[in-house]
Design a protein around this motif. Structure first.
Motif, PDB file in Angstrom:
ATOM      1  N   ASP A   1      47.683  47.283  46.109  1.00  0.00           N
ATOM      2  CA  ASP A   1      47.238  46.514  44.949  1.00  0.00           C
ATOM      3  C   ASP A   1      46.543  47.419  43.948  1.00  0.00           C
ATOM      4  OD1 ASP A   1      47.875  43.770  45.807  1.00  0.00           O
ATOM      5  OD2 ASP A   1      46.367  44.136  47.358  1.00  0.00           O
TER       6      ASP A   1
ATOM      7  N   TYR B   1      44.571  46.586  40.344  1.00  0.00           N
ATOM      8  CA  TYR B   1      44.140  45.532  39.436  1.00  0.00           C
ATOM      9  C   TYR B   1      43.180  46.109  38.415  1.00  0.00           C
ATOM     10  CZ  TYR B   1      41.966  41.406  37.495  1.00  0.00           C
ATOM     11  OH  TYR B   1      41.503  40.463  36.619  1.00  0.00           O
TER      12      TYR B   1
ATOM     13  N   MET C   1      44.118  38.601  40.361  1.00  0.00           N
ATOM     14  CA  MET C   1      45.451  39.206  40.335  1.00  0.00           C
ATOM     15  C   MET C   1      46.499  38.206  40.814  1.00  0.00           C
ATOM     16  SD  MET C   1      46.819  42.731  42.105  1.00  0.00           S
ATOM     17  CE  MET C   1      46.687  42.079  43.748  1.00  0.00           C
TER      18      MET C   1
END
Length: 173
Positions: free
Chosen positions: A97, A99, A35
């Motif tokens: 996050d 991803y 990422m």
């Protein structure tokens, strides 16, 4: 959502979304590394698997991670934690996050991971909202979140402090 409930969430496409465990730290780190490379900020990426183990799977976990996989292969992940809004008077969830592996994008997996985060946070700490930040240059992510109904808060601007300035601020106590 308990770990048992999370492990039972399988889609019609064969992927499973479950709560990550300490043994997943290497796979999580690999996705976070990918990422940061995708976002063009790999030079500033400092997290390592030991950081994930210590802070996410230690005595006082500071975050949760949901892991999407198929046949034992990691496809995506969502890392999140509780927050509280005094304005709303309610707890929420902050998505740090999200991803999804390149070959899995546009498959619905990102939406399913977000839904699992909302379900887990709602059940675990009565979360009433989800907040996140998006890199301004990540047009794909901005479009994805807008399609789901996310908007900006014109009254807020994210700020941060770290390193020596963070330490200096702590010394003022």
């Amino acid at each position: 959502m308990t770990a048992k409930t999370a492990s039972a969430r399988t889609s019609g496409t064969g992927w499973t979304i479950r709560r990550a465990e300490a043994g997943d730290a290497g796979a999580l780190h690999a996705m976070l590394t990918a990422m940061s490379e995708d976002l063009g900020c790999a030079a500033g990426f400092r997290c390592d698997p030991q950081d994930l183990l210590r802070h996410g799977f230690g005595a006082v976990p500071l975050f949760r991670v949901l892991l999407a996989e198929r046949g034992g292969a990691a496809l995506g992940m969502a890392l999140y934690f509780p927050e509280f809004s005094t304005l709303r008077g309610r707890p929420g969830v902050y998505l740090q996050d999200l991803y999804v592996r390149r070959d899995m994008r546009a498959s619905g997996l990102g939406r399913r991971l977000l839904a699992a985060v909302v379900r887990d946070a709602s059940q675990a700490w009565d979360a009433a909202y989800l907040r996140l930040c998006v890199h301004e240059t990540n047009a794909g992510a901005l479009a994805f979140y807008r399609r789901l109904g996310f908007g900006t808060d014109p009254g807020e601007r994210p700020l941060w402090i770290e390193g020596a300035r963070f330490s200096k601020l702590g010394d003022m106590a």
